[in-house]
Write a protein that holds these residues in place. Sequence first.
Motif, short mmCIF file in Angstrom:
data_model
loop_
_atom_site.label_atom_id
_atom_site.label_comp_id
_atom_site.label_asym_id
_atom_site.label_seq_id
_atom_site.Cartn_x
_atom_site.Cartn_y
_atom_site.Cartn_z
N ASP A 5 0.83 -1.21 0.00
CA ASP A 5 0.00 0.00 0.00
C ASP A 5 0.87 1.26 0.00
O ASP A 5 0.60 2.21 -0.74
CB ASP A 5 -0.92 0.00 1.23
N ILE A 6 1.90 1.25 0.83
CA ILE A 6 2.80 2.40 0.93
C ILE A 6 3.47 2.68 -0.42
O ILE A 6 3.58 3.83 -0.85
CB ILE A 6 3.88 2.15 2.00
N ALA A 7 3.89 1.63 -1.10
CA ALA A 7 4.64 1.79 -2.34
C ALA A 7 3.77 2.26 -3.50
O ALA A 7 4.27 2.94 -4.41
CB ALA A 7 5.32 0.47 -2.71
N CYS A 8 2.49 1.92 -3.48
CA CYS A 8 1.64 2.16 -4.65
C CYS A 8 0.75 3.39 -4.57
O CYS A 8 0.48 4.02 -5.59
CB CYS A 8 0.79 0.92 -4.91
N ILE A 9 0.29 3.75 -3.38
CA ILE A 9 -0.67 4.85 -3.29
C ILE A 9 -0.11 6.19 -3.79
O ILE A 9 -0.88 7.00 -4.34
CB ILE A 9 -1.22 4.99 -1.84
N PRO A 10 1.19 6.49 -3.68
CA PRO A 10 1.66 7.79 -4.18
C PRO A 10 1.40 8.01 -5.67
O PRO A 10 1.23 9.15 -6.11
CB PRO A 10 3.16 7.75 -3.88
N PHE A 11 1.35 6.94 -6.44
CA PHE A 11 1.14 7.10 -7.88
C PHE A 11 -0.34 7.33 -8.21
O PHE A 11 -0.66 8.05 -9.15
CB PHE A 11 1.71 5.89 -8.62
N ILE A 12 -1.21 6.75 -7.40
CA ILE A 12 -2.64 7.06 -7.55
C ILE A 12 -2.88 8.52 -7.18
O ILE A 12 -3.71 9.21 -7.79
CB ILE A 12 -3.48 6.12 -6.66
N ASP A 13 -2.15 9.01 -6.19
CA ASP A 13 -2.30 10.39 -5.75
C ASP A 13 -2.00 11.40 -6.85
O ASP A 13 -2.45 12.55 -6.77
CB ASP A 13 -1.36 10.67 -4.56
N ARG A 14 -1.25 11.00 -7.85
CA ARG A 14 -0.87 11.93 -8.92
C ARG A 14 -1.76 11.83 -10.15
O ARG A 14 -1.58 12.59 -11.10
CB ARG A 14 0.61 11.70 -9.28
#
Length: 227
Positions: free
Chosen positions: A165-174
């Motif tokens: 979850d930590i690794a992937c959510i930043p890319f959804i945020d963009r």
Amino acid sequence: MSYPHSETKPTLYNAVICPYAQRAVIALNESGVPYEKVDIDLSNKPAWYPQVNPEGKVPALRLNDGRILIESLLIVEYISETYPQLKLMPADNFEKYQVRLFIEYMSNKVTPHVYGIIRAKDAEQKEQTYQKLMDGLKFVNGKFTEFSTSSTGPYVLGDRFSVADIACIPFIDRMDAVFMLIGSKRFSELEGLERLKAWADACHARKSIAPSRCDLDVLVERYKAFR
């Protein structure tokens, strides 16, 4: 030449626009360990920064004893192993494999197309890249049932928040910043991604993630420079 750092706690060298740096921010926030944050302007890096990371990338994490960690996933895994009580990485080896495989899916099927849309040279290339992104999101959306061991939990591993979850959510945020630039629907308005959107909502509700997010207007302005 010296460089800014704390003498008493870890120092994170961060850039708020960078999704990779956001990974480290989330992991540190999850740990609850006090740390100092030094923001790096990636378009005008300070002269001292190569002392921290000769490659000039963020994030970098300076430990209390002066050792410096680089590469976002390695930093996240270091934090998960240093604070095993957080259970950010499963103890079971197969579940560790699942965590890493999910990150691999996101890295290969989604992330390249997010930035590919911004850098597209013409309308045709932009449309083709957008379709690849939609296909990638639908692919990842369908993988949740394979990885989750709980039918009710919202995270990649069901009710357990993890490195995946930590690794992937930043890319959804963009996503929304990219979609605003091309006049597309917002992420929340996309159809056929209900499981992925429920996961994003659950992640954003965590106290570790909300303060790590970059303002949408800041992202949009920065991405305009990539076009």
